[in-house]
Enzyme design. Structure first.
Site, PDB file in Angstrom:
ATOM      1  N   HIS A   1       0.856  -1.171   0.000  1.00 13.06           N
ATOM      2  CA  HIS A   1       0.000   0.000   0.000  1.00 13.06           C
ATOM      3  C   HIS A   1       0.895   1.224   0.000  1.00 13.06           C
ATOM      4  O   HIS A   1       2.049   1.166   0.421  1.00 13.06           O
ATOM      5  CB  HIS A   1      -0.881   0.015   1.263  1.00 13.06           C
ATOM      6  CG  HIS A   1      -1.977  -0.997   1.264  1.00 13.06           C
ATOM      7  ND1 HIS A   1      -1.819  -2.250   1.815  1.00 13.06           N
ATOM      8  CD2 HIS A   1      -3.235  -0.956   0.782  1.00 13.06           C
ATOM      9  CE1 HIS A   1      -2.954  -2.931   1.678  1.00 13.06           C
ATOM     10  NE2 HIS A   1      -3.831  -2.164   1.046  1.00 13.06           N
TER      11      HIS A   1
ATOM     12  N   CYS B   1      -4.356   1.707  13.574  1.00 10.31           N
ATOM     13  CA  CYS B   1      -5.210   2.649  14.301  1.00 10.31           C
ATOM     14  C   CYS B   1      -5.724   3.752  13.395  1.00 10.31           C
ATOM     15  O   CYS B   1      -5.128   4.070  12.382  1.00 10.31           O
ATOM     16  CB  CYS B   1      -4.467   3.247  15.501  1.00 10.31           C
ATOM     17  SG  CYS B   1      -3.024   4.189  15.064  1.00 10.31           S
TER      18      CYS B   1
END
Lengths: 285, 1018
Positions: free
Chosen positions: A171, A276
């Site tokens: 990514h 997160c």
């Protein structure tokens, strides 16, 4: 809108999601993930939550793990948050799409404006999106397609949204991140450097760039939980995980380095940006 | 048109010369005028031209008669010695002193002799200056004032059927006078004084001679930013500037350079009215309807001087937002809307505003109740902000929007995919849907061109690459392509340059003029605004309630028959011109016209258009890419959201520099980072680059040589020079490279010249613009960085190959009578070497700023067809153009003391020849021979402008601890006129010296090649 760049990392809350046992077994994922040490992964995850809460002083919300969603802890893929708006993504992997539900609910409860992707042709993994404080870059990767990127642009209209071709299995956020409002950090791999070069072409804003020996080290989080006067934090992979990159990270001035470890979770494809979600409930204050 | 402009400026020049005299003479002048005027009426009556359908010839005759009679009448005011010369007036060739005639005579003459007004006027004016007694001053003044406007009006009217009612004439006159004034606004104070006097004279005079001028007026309607309409009558042949100035005056707007007038060419196309051209020609048969708009969005509105300017910008942005042209998020819509309310309604008042229906305002393209509530909520928080402050806040937020100031144009890439090209302050942005997929900052763009409906940009090679690439886009039609091109030229000039590109100097400029932005640049307008000294003007803020809605999407310009009726001028025009002209226009629109115009153009166009070239280049591109890999660690940014730090220092007044702006402090930061890791010398170089840039407006760009000027300068000279190589094709890759663009340029410029010989450029479908040579700073920076990192330079190799590929195209383009002049200058300076070894290590692992614009090596040609330089490069020509019969003269001047003065005179010019003049500084010492030192870096930079190509070759060597930088600059000027070598040489030296005061000019070579075969055509 705030002052450009100032908005980067502004946060009051962090959202994480517990590690299910299915992550270790690899069954739920079915994606041939290497076996990992569940206990260690959970321990890492716990430490991460602790740092977010105690070291950075964020309100921590932890979604409970779901066995049916082995990659649930990687909730960074499920939403793109800027200001008061959260774009709920449509992850490339169909198996992961149910992950967004819990996250959507949590973000909604926090008062964010929720934007959904209706287009069935769009795929978007949240960790393919890099927000620099001034603009967005969306990695066109194995995971994210043009249509997905377009929806990012449609959602965050104040900002330039540029596409960056990402080669390989990574990514975009696995290759680069923000080390400060004006500093891009990137790994040394070809893929990472290529991405950074593409970004350099596309941007209107000059950024400094810091090259780190490890790509994974570039997946760090620049966070500014406190008042403007307080030096911001950089949550990054520690020396236990990536010893080679520590020295280079020291070059980042004006941030307080907060090392964390997630080498076990990394085996499941996790990085700090995917573990997160941070947001501010008062984005414009 | 061209000649008129020329003559106008000529005259202007003279008038400023004479201005002082004129003022001195004022009293006398006035007295004389009165006399003149009193005599005029009788004269006039006698020579009244016949009504309507008079044939041209008879009209001329008439005028001639009138002139004669007039001058006779006036002759009593003229001393006999002048009277005598008077008779020459009607003859084309004249000596100075004719101008003793009164205005009328001059006017007529202008009409009759319009073939060559320019030289004539020059001569006349000069004659005046020199010969005339003081008494004559008055007349001179008149001439000055009258001519520009008169020639404009009279010329066309002669060839037209005249049927303008008289009432219009007087109105028209006033227009004219104003126009004249406005035209000259640029001028100095002395001139203005002259003008005052003149205006009165003219008016009186005109009243008396009404019938002489039969120009018409046309009513113009301009929709202003607040939705109101302004209308005025304009002289039919008025230029865009006249209307624009009127509008600005009406608006009480001084900082007007950011604005412009749009007219709607077709439902989907709007064009900017070119101030320098006649409105009528731009509109053709469209109604005279315009909208007043922001043309250049100031990147930092807070730097605008006046609130009223900011207010208009706000109005524009509100339109942009409401129409969706400027996309915003919900929050931003709400925030901007709330500032709008604060500016228009003042502090939130629950009683007064609680009941206001916000749906009457348009805050967003689609407005929800939720948005209105949010707006109202935020409005409450702005308590205390004055309207001006609210506007400022509005702008502070709006300017950060990513599409702020981006002018979007629909296009297709080479694969036919729909994209948009966005022109903005920083460069060209490529969008697909809403996504930015590529970006070309101005410094990266070498050339912008269009051919038919294709738009091309030639992009500078990344640092280690050797090839420029050309990227093509397909626009919907050729006018769209041209419009995009113009917008690019204008934006580049406005935002990047200190001053608009001047037309190249006459002696070098032999090719047709092309469109250039002629207004003030941002730098200039900022400078000018600092001089604004008036109390803040009062203005009404009108409510942005929905009245103004029609402004954006479908502006009034849409052809509407009912509106057309309001414009007798526009309608009448058709018949006045007759079908002939109209049909010409039609033909020009078609594709076929190219053939009609110039054969020269054809081969070139094919080249440009051929897609197959792309493939041929692919290998090279790959090679390019691999080289670029090497480079990636050495990327360095050239920041530029606004001019970067040092550039800014140059552009903005000092006082502004300290103001931190969005982008500015970014720069500072970046620079400070950079300072840490780059040797200080780097900045020295940049600063020099800055100087260079400053002077690079000249067509003739001489050598740049930057040296670290820290240690004692040991000036040395290298003798080895490329002189002579220019004639031989194979002398070196560097050479060849330099030559290439020239040839190419010749062909294009020649062809477009011939195509636009009518001097009406609206129809031309080819255009070129080379921003590069003026953006020298980028160049320097690049090479600079490059020097630091790279030891050896692979440059030469591939170039040769490329050249060979292009060979086939060479022959067709042999230009008629073209001569190529090459000016080479070498400047060099040596300084103790202190920088050298350190830099690299400093860079290693350090914070490297490489996110700037110049950073990448992969040009990301995702969109648009990638083709190669050689599309338009025909290197063979120059290389092979060794004239069959060559007479070569070499004049070498070696004189240290008086370099500026090159007195060598005229080598007899035989038919065709190659002529070379060399200047060498006597400083050449032995150093050159023995130890050639270690080559550190070498870099060649090529830049092109309309008729010149500048190649800068920079080498850096170290010899025994001395670092030496040599800049060899080669300027190739192509044209078909004769060039004075001595002047060229002198100028080259002078400019080189100006640009690099701390370096020494060691050698200047002027070389001229003329083709024998074409000699006759000169």
């Amino acid at each position: 809108m705030g002052t450009p760049g100032e908005g980067l990392g502004r946060c009051s809350h962090a959202l994480i999601r517990g590690v299910p046992e299915s992550l270790a077994s690899g069954e739920g994922a079915g994606a041939g993930l290497p076996a990992l040490d569940l206990a260690k992964a959970q321990r890492e995850h716990g430490v991460l939550g602790g740092k977010l809460r105690q070291r950075l002083g964020l309100q921590l919300l932890e979604l409970p793990p779901e066995e049916s969603l082995p990659l649930g802890p990687l909730l960074g893929d499920t939403a793109v948050i800027q200001g008061d708006t959260a774009l709920i993504t449509r992850p490339w992997s169909p198996a992961r799409r149910p992950e967004v539900d819990g996250v959507r609910k949590a973000l909604q409860d926090l008062g964010l404006r929720i934007v959904e992707i209706g287009d069935q042709n769009a795929t978007l993994d949240g960790t393919d999106v890099l927000f620099t404080g001034r603009e967005f870059f969306v990695g066109l990767s194995k995971w994210t397609n043009h249509r997905g990127a377009e929806i990012v642009a449609d959602t965050f209209r104040d900002f330039a949204v540029s596409t960056v071709p990402v080669s390989g299995p990574s990514h975009l956020r696995g290759l680069c991140g923000m080390g400060g409002p004006r500093t891009v950090v990137a790994g040394r791999s070809d893929a990472a450097q290529k991405a950074v070069r593409a970004m350099a072409v596309l941007t209107d804003h000059p950024y400094a760039s810091l090259t780190l020996p490890d790509d994974a080290a570039a997946d760090c989080l620049f966070l500014r939980p406190g008042l403007p006067g307080v030096p911001p934090f950089l949550l990054h992979r520690g020396g236990g995980d990536l010893p080679n990159s520590q020295e280079a990270l020291q070059k980042l001035s004006d941030v307080t380095l907060v090392p964390v470890s997630c080498s076990e979770l990394e085996k499941a494809g996790a990085g700090l940006s995917s573990l997160c979600l941070v947001l501010s409930t008062r984005p414009h204050s | 048109m061209t000649t008129e402009v020329g003559s106008a400026s000529e005259v202007k020049k003279d008038s400023s010369q004479l201005g002082t005299d004129a003022t001195k003479e004022k009293p006398k002048e006035v007295a004389e005028n009165q006399q003149n005027q009193s005599s005029d009426p009788e004269e006039e009556k006698g020579s009244q031209p016949p009504p309507a359908a008079e044939s041209q010839s008879s009209l001329r005759r008439q005028k001639r008669e009138k002139e004669t009679s007039e001058s006779r009448g006036i002759s009593r005011f003229i001393p006999p010695w002048l009277k005598k010369q008077k008779s020459y007036t009607l003859v084309v060739a004249k000596d100075g002193g004719d101008k003793k005639e009164p205005t009328q005579a001059v006017v007529e003459e202008q009409v009759l002799d319009k073939e060559e007004p320019l030289p004539e006027e020059q001569r006349q004016a000069k004659g005046d200056a020199e010969e005339m007694a003081q008494k004559k001053q008055e007349i001179k003044v008149e001439v000055k004032e009258e001519k520009p406007s008169v020639s404009k009006e009279e010329k066309p009217s002669v060839s037209k059927v005249e049927m303008q009612p008289t009432e219009l004439v007087s109105k028209e006159r006033e227009e004219k006078v104003k126009e004249t004034q406005e035209d000259k606004l640029e001028g100095g104070a002395a001139k203005r004084e002259t003008k005052e006097v003149q205006t009165n004279e003219l008016k009186a005079e005109k009243a008396s001679q009404k019938v002489t001028k039969k120009t018409k007026t046309v009513q113009c309607k301009v929709t202003l930013l607040d939705g109101t309409e302004y209308s005025c009558d304009l002289e039919k042949h008025a230029k865009g500037q006249v209307l624009f100035d009127k509008v600005c005056e009406h608006l009480n707007l001084l900082e007007k350079d950011y604005f412009g007038l749009l007219f709607q060419e077709s439902p989907e196309q709007k064009n900017w009215l070119d101030p320098a051209k006649e409105i009528k020609r731009q509109l053709r048969n469209l109604p005279w309807l315009f909208t007043f708009n922001v043309k250049f969005y100031p990147p930092d509105p807070s730097q605008l001087t006046e609130d009223i300017t900011r207010y208009f910008l706000c109005l524009q942005l509100r339109q942009d937002i409401a129409s969706g042209r400027l996309p915003c998020s919900f929050v931003t819509h709400a925030l901007l809307g709330s500032y709008t309310l604060q500016a228009e309604l003042g502090d939130y008042d629950p009683e007064e505003h609680g009941s206001i229906d916000l749906s009457e305002f348009q805050f967003a393209p689609t407005q929800t109740k939720e948005l209105e509530e949010k707006v109202a909520e935020l409005h409450k928080t702005h308590r205390g902000l004055s309207p001006a402050q609210a506007d400022s806040q509005f702008l502070e937020n709006a300017k950060r929007l990513s599409m702020y100031g981006v002018d979007l144009h629909h296009a297709k890439d080479s694969e036919g995919v729909d994209i948009k090209l966005g022109v903005c302050a920083n460069g060209l942005l490529i969008y697909k849907d809403r996504l930015r997929i590529n970006r070309f900052a101005w410094p990266k763009i070498l050339k912008i061109s269009y051919k038919r409906s294709n738009f091309y940009i030639k992009v500078r090679p990344a640092e280690l690459e050797q090839f420029e690439s050309t990227i093509g886009f397909k626009l919907p039609n050729h006018r769209a392509a041209k419009r995009l091109w113009k917008v690019c030229v204008e934006h580049h000039t406005f935002y990047r340059l200190v001053s608009p590109e001047q037309p190249p100097k006459a002696k070098f400029l032999t090719l047709g003029s092309k469109f250039r932005y002629s207004g003030r640049t941002q730098a200039q307008t900022r400078q000018a605004s600092t001089l604004i000294d008036r109390p803040a003007p009062h203005f009404e803020r009108t409510s942005s309630k929905r009245v103004s809605r029609s402004l954006d999407g479908a502006p009034i310009g849409v052809m509407d028959q009912s509106l057309m009726k309001d414009f007798p001028g526009a309608a009448g025009e058709i018949s006045a011109y007759g079908p002939g002209l109209v049909s010409i226009a039609v033909v020009q629109d078609g594709d076929g016209r190219r053939e009609v115009r110039s054969p020269t153009k054809a081969p070139h166009l094919q080249l440009i258009e051929g897609k197959e070239l792309d493939k041929a280049q692919e290998d090279i591109l790959k090679h390019q890419a691999s080289i670029s890999e090497l480079k990636r660690n050495f990327m360095e940014s050239t920041p530029e959201p606004r001019p970067n730090e040092w550039e800014k220092r140059r552009i903005t007044p000092l006082s502004l520099q300290t103001q931190g702006r969005k982008g500015d402090h970014l720069f500072k930061d970046i620079l400070s980072v950079k300072e840490k890791y780059l040797m200080p010398t780097t900045r020295t170089v940049e600063e020099k680059a800055q100087e260079t840039d400053k002077s690079s407006h000249e067509t003739l760009n001489i050598v740049e040589e930057k040296k670290r000027a820290e240690v004692g300068k040991d000036e040395r000279v290298i003798t080895e020079e490329m002189n002579g190589k220019e004639i031989s094709p194979g002398s070196g890759p560097g050479e060849i490279r330099k030559v290439e663009p020239v040839t190419q340029k010749d062909s294009t410029s020649l062809s477009s010249e011939s195509s636009s010989s009518s001097s009406e450029s609206e129809e031309e479908d080819v255009g070129e613009y080379r921003p590069h040579h003026r953006v020298t700073e980028g160049t320097i920076r690049e090479e600079q960085e490059y020097e630091e990192e790279v030891e050896e330079e692979p440059r030469p190799a591939a170039k040769v190959v490329e050249r060979e590929e292009a060979v086939p195209e060479a022959s067709p383009v042999t230009q008629a009578g073209a001569s190529v002049i090459t000016v080479e200058t070498v400047i060099q300076e040596n300084v103790g070497a202190q920088k050298i070894p350190g830099e690299k290590s400093v860079h290693e692992g350090a914070l490297k700023q490489d996110m700037g614009e110049e950073a990448e090596e992969e040009p990301q040609k995702v969109n648009g067809e990638v083709s190669h330089v050689d599309i338009d490069v025909l290197p063979q020509i120059i290389c092979c153009s060794e004239p069959p019969v060559v007479k070569t003269e070499m004049v070498t001047i070696s004189d240290a003391s008086q370099r500026t003065e090159i007195s060598t005179k005229e080598v007899p010019i035989v038919q065709t020849e190659t002529k070379t003049i060399t200047y060498e500084s006597p400083q050449i010492d032995g150093g050159a021979g023995g130890d050639s030192g270690t080559l550190l870096t070498a870099q060649t930079i090529t830049s092109e402008s309309v008729s010149t190509t500048t190649t800068t070759h920079i080498t850096k060597t170290v010899k025994g601890g001395i670092s030496e930088t040599r800049i060899e600059k080669r300027i190739v000027i192509t044209g078909d006129g004769d060039i004075d070598h001595d002047q060229a040489l002198a100028q080259a030296i002078r400019e080189a010296r100006e640009q690099h005061p701390d370096m020494s000019v060691t050698r200047v070579v002027v070389h001229k090649e003329t083709e024998l075969a074409e000699e006759g055509e000169d």
